[in-house]
Motif scaffolding. Structure first.
Motif, PDB file in Angstrom:
ATOM      1  N   LEU A 181      25.182 -77.257  77.685  1.00  0.00           N
ATOM      2  CA  LEU A 181      24.035 -77.676  78.359  1.00  0.00           C
ATOM      3  C   LEU A 181      24.242 -76.706  79.848  1.00  0.00           C
ATOM      4  O   LEU A 181      23.626 -77.057  80.761  1.00  0.00           O
ATOM      5  CB  LEU A 181      25.981 -79.352  79.812  1.00  0.00           C
ATOM      6  CG  LEU A 181      26.126 -79.911  78.319  1.00  0.00           C
ATOM      7  CD1 LEU A 181      27.388 -80.688  79.145  1.00  0.00           C
ATOM      8  CD2 LEU A 181      25.183 -81.072  78.112  1.00  0.00           C
ATOM      9  N   THR A 182      23.880 -75.660  79.682  1.00  0.00           N
ATOM     10  CA  THR A 182      23.583 -74.247  80.781  1.00  0.00           C
ATOM     11  C   THR A 182      21.809 -74.536  81.108  1.00  0.00           C
ATOM     12  O   THR A 182      22.018 -74.901  81.644  1.00  0.00           O
ATOM     13  CB  THR A 182      24.105 -73.191  80.535  1.00  0.00           C
ATOM     14  OG1 THR A 182      25.737 -73.583  80.392  1.00  0.00           O
ATOM     15  CG2 THR A 182      23.677 -71.901  81.406  1.00  0.00           C
ATOM     16  N   PRO A 183      21.321 -74.337  79.468  1.00  0.00           N
ATOM     17  CA  PRO A 183      20.030 -74.869  80.074  1.00  0.00           C
ATOM     18  C   PRO A 183      19.854 -75.697  80.165  1.00  0.00           C
ATOM     19  O   PRO A 183      19.615 -75.888  81.607  1.00  0.00           O
ATOM     20  CB  PRO A 183      19.793 -74.327  78.814  1.00  0.00           C
ATOM     21  CG  PRO A 183      20.308 -73.996  77.628  1.00  0.00           C
ATOM     22  CD  PRO A 183      21.962 -74.149  78.038  1.00  0.00           C
ATOM     23  N   ALA A 184      20.362 -77.091  79.996  1.00  0.00           N
ATOM     24  CA  ALA A 184      19.748 -78.385  80.686  1.00  0.00           C
ATOM     25  C   ALA A 184      20.105 -78.648  82.430  1.00  0.00           C
ATOM     26  O   ALA A 184      19.174 -79.416  83.301  1.00  0.00           O
ATOM     27  CB  ALA A 184      20.218 -79.216  80.050  1.00  0.00           C
ATOM     28  N   LEU A 185      21.815 -77.931  82.759  1.00  0.00           N
ATOM     29  CA  LEU A 185      22.308 -78.158  84.249  1.00  0.00           C
ATOM     30  C   LEU A 185      20.963 -76.588  84.492  1.00  0.00           C
ATOM     31  O   LEU A 185      20.273 -77.490  86.060  1.00  0.00           O
ATOM     32  CB  LEU A 185      23.068 -77.054  83.706  1.00  0.00           C
ATOM     33  CG  LEU A 185      24.145 -77.716  83.153  1.00  0.00           C
ATOM     34  CD1 LEU A 185      25.527 -76.950  83.475  1.00  0.00           C
ATOM     35  CD2 LEU A 185      24.331 -79.350  84.904  1.00  0.00           C
ATOM     36  N   PHE A 186      20.414 -75.890  84.447  1.00  0.00           N
ATOM     37  CA  PHE A 186      19.438 -74.398  84.783  1.00  0.00           C
ATOM     38  C   PHE A 186      18.175 -75.534  85.448  1.00  0.00           C
ATOM     39  O   PHE A 186      17.604 -75.193  85.839  1.00  0.00           O
ATOM     40  CB  PHE A 186      19.205 -73.538  83.807  1.00  0.00           C
ATOM     41  CG  PHE A 186      18.126 -72.790  84.887  1.00  0.00           C
ATOM     42  CD1 PHE A 186      18.445 -71.674  85.846  1.00  0.00           C
ATOM     43  CD2 PHE A 186      16.738 -72.532  84.251  1.00  0.00           C
ATOM     44  CE1 PHE A 186      17.133 -71.151  85.936  1.00  0.00           C
ATOM     45  CE2 PHE A 186      15.559 -71.657  84.591  1.00  0.00           C
ATOM     46  CZ  PHE A 186      16.303 -70.808  85.656  1.00  0.00           C
ATOM     47  N   ALA A 250      14.345 -71.698  78.161  1.00  0.00           N
ATOM     48  CA  ALA A 250      16.149 -71.647  77.980  1.00  0.00           C
ATOM     49  C   ALA A 250      16.475 -73.230  77.166  1.00  0.00           C
ATOM     50  O   ALA A 250      17.388 -72.541  76.099  1.00  0.00           O
ATOM     51  CB  ALA A 250      16.377 -71.087  79.540  1.00  0.00           C
ATOM     52  N   ARG A 251      15.733 -74.150  77.231  1.00  0.00           N
ATOM     53  CA  ARG A 251      16.845 -75.063  76.504  1.00  0.00           C
ATOM     54  C   ARG A 251      16.223 -75.632  76.104  1.00  0.00           C
ATOM     55  O   ARG A 251      16.926 -75.832  74.633  1.00  0.00           O
ATOM     56  CB  ARG A 251      16.036 -76.389  78.057  1.00  0.00           C
ATOM     57  CG  ARG A 251      16.463 -77.892  76.931  1.00  0.00           C
ATOM     58  CD  ARG A 251      15.726 -79.392  77.932  1.00  0.00           C
ATOM     59  NE  ARG A 251      15.074 -79.712  77.507  1.00  0.00           N
ATOM     60  CZ  ARG A 251      14.559 -79.364  76.517  1.00  0.00           C
ATOM     61  NH1 ARG A 251      15.121 -80.167  75.664  1.00  0.00           N
ATOM     62  NH2 ARG A 251      12.880 -79.709  76.092  1.00  0.00           N
ATOM     63  N   ARG A 252      14.761 -75.242  74.767  1.00  0.00           N
ATOM     64  CA  ARG A 252      15.248 -75.225  73.740  1.00  0.00           C
ATOM     65  C   ARG A 252      15.416 -74.293  72.864  1.00  0.00           C
ATOM     66  O   ARG A 252      16.096 -74.360  72.143  1.00  0.00           O
ATOM     67  CB  ARG A 252      13.097 -74.666  73.444  1.00  0.00           C
ATOM     68  CG  ARG A 252      12.304 -76.016  74.285  1.00  0.00           C
ATOM     69  CD  ARG A 252      11.141 -76.329  74.157  1.00  0.00           C
ATOM     70  NE  ARG A 252      10.126 -77.597  74.821  1.00  0.00           N
ATOM     71  CZ  ARG A 252       8.632 -77.802  74.203  1.00  0.00           C
ATOM     72  NH1 ARG A 252       7.954 -76.327  73.423  1.00  0.00           N
ATOM     73  NH2 ARG A 252       8.486 -79.072  74.776  1.00  0.00           N
TER      74      ARG A 252
END
Length: 266
Positions: A181-186, A250-252
């Motif tokens: 979830l880190t990129p989604a959180l970012f 980052a998410r992708r």
């Protein structure tokens, strides 16, 4: 033919959205005391004016404090809400989801008036902490939507494997789900921050004497209009584009990494 039509549509919509920025950039670089297009001479005068004018700097600092606070609150509460919405089944789940998304649907002036009435009764008008909570409420829908979408794509067998190996529910979530979830959180944090940073209507109702950057711009437009406002608009636009681009990349990358080899990442 469909691809060509979609490409043309994308170019037209993107061009329409970027058209104001095309005019703002040269206007912000003028050396004149007044707005003019095209500028007769180019200068960074109004960008320097933003950094040396204490009222602009103070308004920016207030917006940064409220923005970071609202982002932290919305990330914490929004992530917990997303986990409950994705992994639980209860009768009022649909209603609760609608409540979390409601600030995106309800007109801002309605929310602002309601908050003003409540905050006025509780004597929280002109309170930076109350304003931060109000901004967190506006920013939370972005967090809920992005985190919920990421959680639905997460392979729960990884977290179940951690539980079988003896990890507690909290530890299993921290070591398996949270990295995913880190990129989604970012990305959601960036959207939440700019949702708070750009908020004007609610701030006008409940800020009292506090002056955020959007309020400072609004007051400047009401009293006078010099190229400092276009300069601020250009800087905010560039920072927003940069932040959202980094978050999306980052998410992708994170999604491709987990989809390509989920077992090794676990």
């Amino acid at each position: 033919m469909t691809r060509i039509v979609l490409l043309v549509y994308f170019v037209l919509v993107t061009g329409f959205l970027l058209l104001p920025l095309i005019f703002l950039l040269p206007i912000s670089l003028t050396n004149s005391q007044f707005l003019e297009f095209p500028p007769k001479s180019l200068s960074l005068r109004w960008y320097r004016e933003f950094f040396i004018d204490q009222s602009w700097v103070d308004a920016t600092l207030v917006s940064l404090k409220i923005g970071f606070g609202a982002t932290a609150i919305s990330l914490l509460l929004g992530t917990l809400a997303s986990v409950a919405l994705v992994r639980s089944n209860f009768r009022l789940k649909g209603i609760l989801t609608a409540i979390f998304i409601a600030p995106l649907i309800i007109p801002s002036v309605v929310i602002a008036l309601a908050l003003y009435i409540v905050f006025l009764r509780w004597r929280l008008v002109n309170n930076i902490y109350a304003l931060t909570i109000a901004h967190a409420m506006i920013a939370m829908p972005y967090v809920v939507m992005i985190i919920t979408g990421s959680l639905r794509r997460f392979d729960m067998t990884i977290e179940r494997a951690a539980r079988i190996l003896g990890a507690t529910p909290v530890r299993a979530f921290i070591h398996t789900t949270l990295p995913f979830l880190t990129p989604a959180l970012f990305a959601s944090g960036i959207l939440a921050f700019f949702a708070s940073f750009d908020e004007l209507i609610i701030t006008l109702f409940i800020s009292g004497g506090l002056q955020t950057l959007p309020v400072r711009i609004w007051n400047d437009l009401s009293l006078k209009l010099d190229p400092t406002v276009p300069a601020v608009a250009v800087m905010l636009t560039l920072v927003s584009i940069l932040g959202m681009t980094v978050g999306e990349i980052a998410r992708r990358r994170n999604e491709r990494r987990y989809q390509s080899n989920p077992i090794s990442e676990a």
